[in-house]
Design a protein around this motif. Structure first.
Motif, PDB file in Angstrom:
ATOM      1  N   ASP A  90      56.427  40.156  53.553  1.00 49.56           N
ATOM      2  CA  ASP A  90      56.215  41.466  52.944  1.00 49.56           C
ATOM      3  C   ASP A  90      55.342  41.290  51.706  1.00 49.56           C
ATOM      4  O   ASP A  90      55.601  40.418  50.875  1.00 49.56           O
ATOM      5  N   MET A  91      54.339  42.130  51.585  1.00 47.22           N
ATOM      6  CA  MET A  91      53.451  42.005  50.428  1.00 47.22           C
ATOM      7  C   MET A  91      52.810  43.344  50.089  1.00 47.22           C
ATOM      8  O   MET A  91      53.175  44.377  50.656  1.00 47.22           O
ATOM      9  N   GLY A  92      51.888  43.318  49.135  1.00 42.95           N
ATOM     10  CA  GLY A  92      51.317  44.575  48.651  1.00 42.95           C
ATOM     11  C   GLY A  92      52.341  45.381  47.880  1.00 42.95           C
ATOM     12  O   GLY A  92      52.288  46.608  47.859  1.00 42.95           O
ATOM     13  N   GLU A  93      53.292  44.692  47.232  1.00 44.00           N
ATOM     14  CA  GLU A  93      54.404  45.381  46.576  1.00 44.00           C
ATOM     15  C   GLU A  93      54.205  45.533  45.068  1.00 44.00           C
ATOM     16  O   GLU A  93      55.107  45.992  44.369  1.00 44.00           O
ATOM     17  N   SER A  94      53.026  45.165  44.575  1.00 48.34           N
ATOM     18  CA  SER A  94      52.716  45.416  43.168  1.00 48.34           C
ATOM     19  C   SER A  94      52.431  46.906  42.969  1.00 48.34           C
ATOM     20  O   SER A  94      52.209  47.654  43.932  1.00 48.34           O
ATOM     21  N   MET A  99      54.152  42.046  41.684  1.00 48.56           N
ATOM     22  CA  MET A  99      55.345  41.624  42.422  1.00 48.56           C
ATOM     23  C   MET A  99      54.922  40.567  43.436  1.00 48.56           C
ATOM     24  O   MET A  99      54.108  40.840  44.329  1.00 48.56           O
ATOM     25  N   GLY A 100      55.460  39.364  43.304  1.00 48.27           N
ATOM     26  CA  GLY A 100      55.184  38.308  44.267  1.00 48.27           C
ATOM     27  C   GLY A 100      53.822  37.665  44.070  1.00 48.27           C
ATOM     28  O   GLY A 100      53.017  38.082  43.231  1.00 48.27           O
ATOM     29  N   ALA A 150      51.003  39.844  57.794  1.00 46.87           N
ATOM     30  CA  ALA A 150      51.378  40.453  56.516  1.00 46.87           C
ATOM     31  C   ALA A 150      51.910  41.859  56.753  1.00 46.87           C
ATOM     32  O   ALA A 150      51.282  42.656  57.444  1.00 46.87           O
ATOM     33  N   ASN A 151      53.073  42.153  56.170  1.00 49.97           N
ATOM     34  CA  ASN A 151      53.645  43.492  56.209  1.00 49.97           C
ATOM     35  C   ASN A 151      53.338  44.161  54.875  1.00 49.97           C
ATOM     36  O   ASN A 151      53.877  43.758  53.844  1.00 49.97           O
ATOM     37  N   VAL A 152      52.482  45.154  54.879  1.00 53.13           N
ATOM     38  CA  VAL A 152      51.943  45.699  53.633  1.00 53.13           C
ATOM     39  C   VAL A 152      52.657  47.002  53.274  1.00 53.13           C
ATOM     40  O   VAL A 152      52.694  47.949  54.064  1.00 53.13           O
ATOM     41  N   ALA A 153      53.223  47.030  52.064  1.00 53.91           N
ATOM     42  CA  ALA A 153      53.916  48.217  51.575  1.00 53.91           C
ATOM     43  C   ALA A 153      52.980  49.418  51.562  1.00 53.91           C
ATOM     44  O   ALA A 153      51.786  49.289  51.259  1.00 53.91           O
ATOM     45  N   CYS A 154      53.539  50.581  51.863  1.00 50.50           N
ATOM     46  CA  CYS A 154      52.728  51.791  52.041  1.00 50.50           C
ATOM     47  C   CYS A 154      52.884  52.803  50.917  1.00 50.50           C
ATOM     48  O   CYS A 154      52.551  53.985  51.081  1.00 50.50           O
ATOM     49  N   GLY A 155      53.408  52.372  49.756  1.00 48.95           N
ATOM     50  CA  GLY A 155      53.421  53.232  48.587  1.00 48.95           C
ATOM     51  C   GLY A 155      54.697  53.995  48.333  1.00 48.95           C
ATOM     52  O   GLY A 155      54.821  54.633  47.290  1.00 48.95           O
ATOM     53  N   PHE A 156      55.660  53.945  49.259  1.00 43.78           N
ATOM     54  CA  PHE A 156      56.903  54.694  49.043  1.00 43.78           C
ATOM     55  C   PHE A 156      57.961  53.833  48.362  1.00 43.78           C
ATOM     56  O   PHE A 156      58.530  54.232  47.356  1.00 43.78           O
ATOM     57  N   HIS A 157      58.256  52.640  48.896  1.00 44.38           N
ATOM     58  CA  HIS A 157      59.231  51.763  48.231  1.00 44.38           C
ATOM     59  C   HIS A 157      58.548  50.848  47.229  1.00 44.38           C
ATOM     60  O   HIS A 157      59.189  50.328  46.313  1.00 44.38           O
ATOM     61  N   GLY A 175      54.148  49.393  45.981  1.00 42.68           N
ATOM     62  CA  GLY A 175      52.719  49.469  46.215  1.00 42.68           C
ATOM     63  C   GLY A 175      52.110  50.795  45.812  1.00 42.68           C
ATOM     64  O   GLY A 175      52.794  51.714  45.379  1.00 42.68           O
ATOM     65  N   ASP A 176      50.805  50.869  45.941  1.00 43.65           N
ATOM     66  CA  ASP A 176      50.063  52.099  45.693  1.00 43.65           C
ATOM     67  C   ASP A 176      48.765  52.004  46.508  1.00 43.65           C
ATOM     68  O   ASP A 176      48.495  50.963  47.111  1.00 43.65           O
ATOM     69  N   PRO A 177      47.970  53.059  46.582  1.00 42.87           N
ATOM     70  CA  PRO A 177      46.780  53.002  47.438  1.00 42.87           C
ATOM     71  C   PRO A 177      45.812  51.875  47.120  1.00 42.87           C
ATOM     72  O   PRO A 177      45.255  51.250  48.024  1.00 42.87           O
ATOM     73  N   VAL A 178      45.594  51.600  45.835  1.00 45.34           N
ATOM     74  CA  VAL A 178      44.664  50.536  45.462  1.00 45.34           C
ATOM     75  C   VAL A 178      45.226  49.175  45.864  1.00 45.34           C
ATOM     76  O   VAL A 178      44.519  48.336  46.436  1.00 45.34           O
ATOM     77  N   VAL A 179      46.504  48.952  45.593  1.00 51.47           N
ATOM     78  CA  VAL A 179      47.139  47.688  45.969  1.00 51.47           C
ATOM     79  C   VAL A 179      47.115  47.521  47.484  1.00 51.47           C
ATOM     80  O   VAL A 179      46.862  46.422  48.000  1.00 51.47           O
ATOM     81  N   MET A 180      47.354  48.600  48.211  1.00 47.67           N
ATOM     82  CA  MET A 180      47.317  48.534  49.667  1.00 47.67           C
ATOM     83  C   MET A 180      45.936  48.084  50.146  1.00 47.67           C
ATOM     84  O   MET A 180      45.817  47.186  50.990  1.00 47.67           O
ATOM     85  N   ALA A 181      44.897  48.702  49.614  1.00 52.39           N
ATOM     86  CA  ALA A 181      43.533  48.358  50.020  1.00 52.39           C
ATOM     87  C   ALA A 181      43.194  46.914  49.653  1.00 52.39           C
ATOM     88  O   ALA A 181      42.587  46.180  50.444  1.00 52.39           O
ATOM     89  N   GLN A 182      43.588  46.497  48.453  1.00 50.20           N
ATOM     90  CA  GLN A 182      43.309  45.121  48.020  1.00 50.20           C
ATOM     91  C   GLN A 182      44.034  44.110  48.903  1.00 50.20           C
ATOM     92  O   GLN A 182      43.474  43.070  49.271  1.00 50.20           O
ATOM     93  N   THR A 183      45.278  44.411  49.259  1.00 46.76           N
ATOM     94  CA  THR A 183      46.064  43.485  50.072  1.00 46.76           C
ATOM     95  C   THR A 183      45.494  43.366  51.476  1.00 46.76           C
ATOM     96  O   THR A 183      45.411  42.264  52.038  1.00 46.76           O
TER      97      THR A 183
END
Length: 252
Positions: free
Chosen positions: A9-13, A19-20, A32-39, A41-49
C-alpha cells in the motif's frame, strides 16, 4: 517455478506530510496499491505515486477505503448499499482518470483497512463493493484476502482475482486477520516474517496465531509500508523467496 506477486500500500502521504518510504518499496515489490484520497493520499500524491511506479516497472492498482483521513480508514463505518457503491466507484473513477492521463493501465483493485476487514467477514458487503468496481471496469482484477468472504464474493461474481496473504499480520483460525490493537496482531521481526511467508507459500496455507493451518490459494503477498521496519521486512521477504527460487512478478 513458483511465481508470487509482492504488493504494498502506498501513495498515503498528504500534502506536506509523508507516510512511508514509497521510493524504497518500489524497488522491492511488483504491485502497488495506491490510496485514492479518502483514507489517505490526495490527487497530487496519487499522480506522483503512479508516475514513480511506472518508472520502476511496478503494476498499479486502486486502493479505496472509508472516507476517514483522521482514522486512516481503520475505523469501522456503517454505510448503506448506495453509499458503499458510490464510495468505491468515486475512488476507482478518480484513480482510473489519473492513471489514464499517465498512460498507465489499472491492474487491480484492493480494498483498504476497515473496509477490507468488514468485507472479509461480510459476504453481502463484499459483493456490494466488488459489484460497484466491476460496473466501472468489468475485467478488473480483484485482490482478495485469501480464504475469506472477499474471496467467496469474487468467486460468486465470476471475477478475476488474486488471493492475498499478509507478511506482517497475525491470523485467526478462520483466515481473517487478528484485529489491530490485539497482542501480536502486527509482526515486526523481518527474518521470522520471511520464514513464515515462505512456509505459507510452499504449503498454500495461512498459519494462525494458534498454529492452525488453513488451506488457501496464495497469489500475492502484502508488505505494509507504514509500519516500523517495513522496508527491512519487505527486503527480507523478497530475499527469502528468491533464495527458495520463487519468482517475483505481478499477475498477468
Amino acid at each position: 517455478m513458483t511465481t508470487i506477486d509482492l504488493n504494498a500500500d502506498m501513495g498515503e502521504s498528504f500534502g506536506p506530510w509523508t507516510m512511508g518510504d514509497d521510493a524504497a518499496l518500489l524497488q522491492v515489490i511488483s504491485s502497488a496499491n495506491v490510496a485514492c484520497g479518502f483514507h489517505a493520499g490526495d490527487p497530487v500524491v496519487m499522480a506522483q505515486t503512479i508516475a514513480q511506479a511506472k518508472a520502476a516497472g511496478v503494476a498499479v492498482g486502486a486502493h479505496p477505503g472509508f472516507q476517514d483521513l483522521q482514522g486512516f480508514g481503520r475505523r469501522d463505518l456503517k454505510l448503506t448499499e448506495a453509499e458503499l457503491t458510490a464510495l468505491v466507484q468515486y475512488q476507482l473513477g478518480a484513480f482510473m482518470g489519473i492513471a489514464a492521463a499517465a498512460g498507465v493501465p489499472v491492474a487491480h483493485l484492493k480494498l483498504h483497512g476497515a473496509l477490507a476487514n468488514m468485507c472479509a467477514w461480510d459476504l453481502e458487503m463484499a459483493l456490494v463493493c466488488y459489484r460497484a468496481a466491476l460496473a466501472v471496469s468489468p475485467d478488473l482484477r480483484l485482490f482478495v484476502i485469501a480464504g475469506t468472504q472477499q474471496q467467496r464474493a469474487a468467486e460468486q461474481l465470476g471475477a478475476t482475482f488474486s488471493a492475498e496473504i499478509f507478511a506482517d499480520r497475525a491470523y485467526q483460525d478462520d483466515a481473517t486477520l487478528v484485529p489491530r490493537g490485539q497482542p501480536g496482531a502486527v509482526l515486526h521481526h523481518p527474518d521470522q516474517a520471511a520464514e513464515r511467508v515462505l512456509e505459507m507459500v510452499q504449503e498454500r496455507s495461512v498459519i494462525a496465531q494458534s498454529g492452525a493451518r488453513v488451506d488457501v490459494p496464495v497469489d500475492t503477498i502484502c508488505l505494509h509500508g507504514d509500519t516500523q521496519g517495513a522496508i527491512q521486512m519487505a527486503r527480507a521477504v523478497r530475499a527469502r523467496l528468491e533464495q527458495a527460487e520463487v519468482q517475483i512478478a505481478a499477475p498477468e
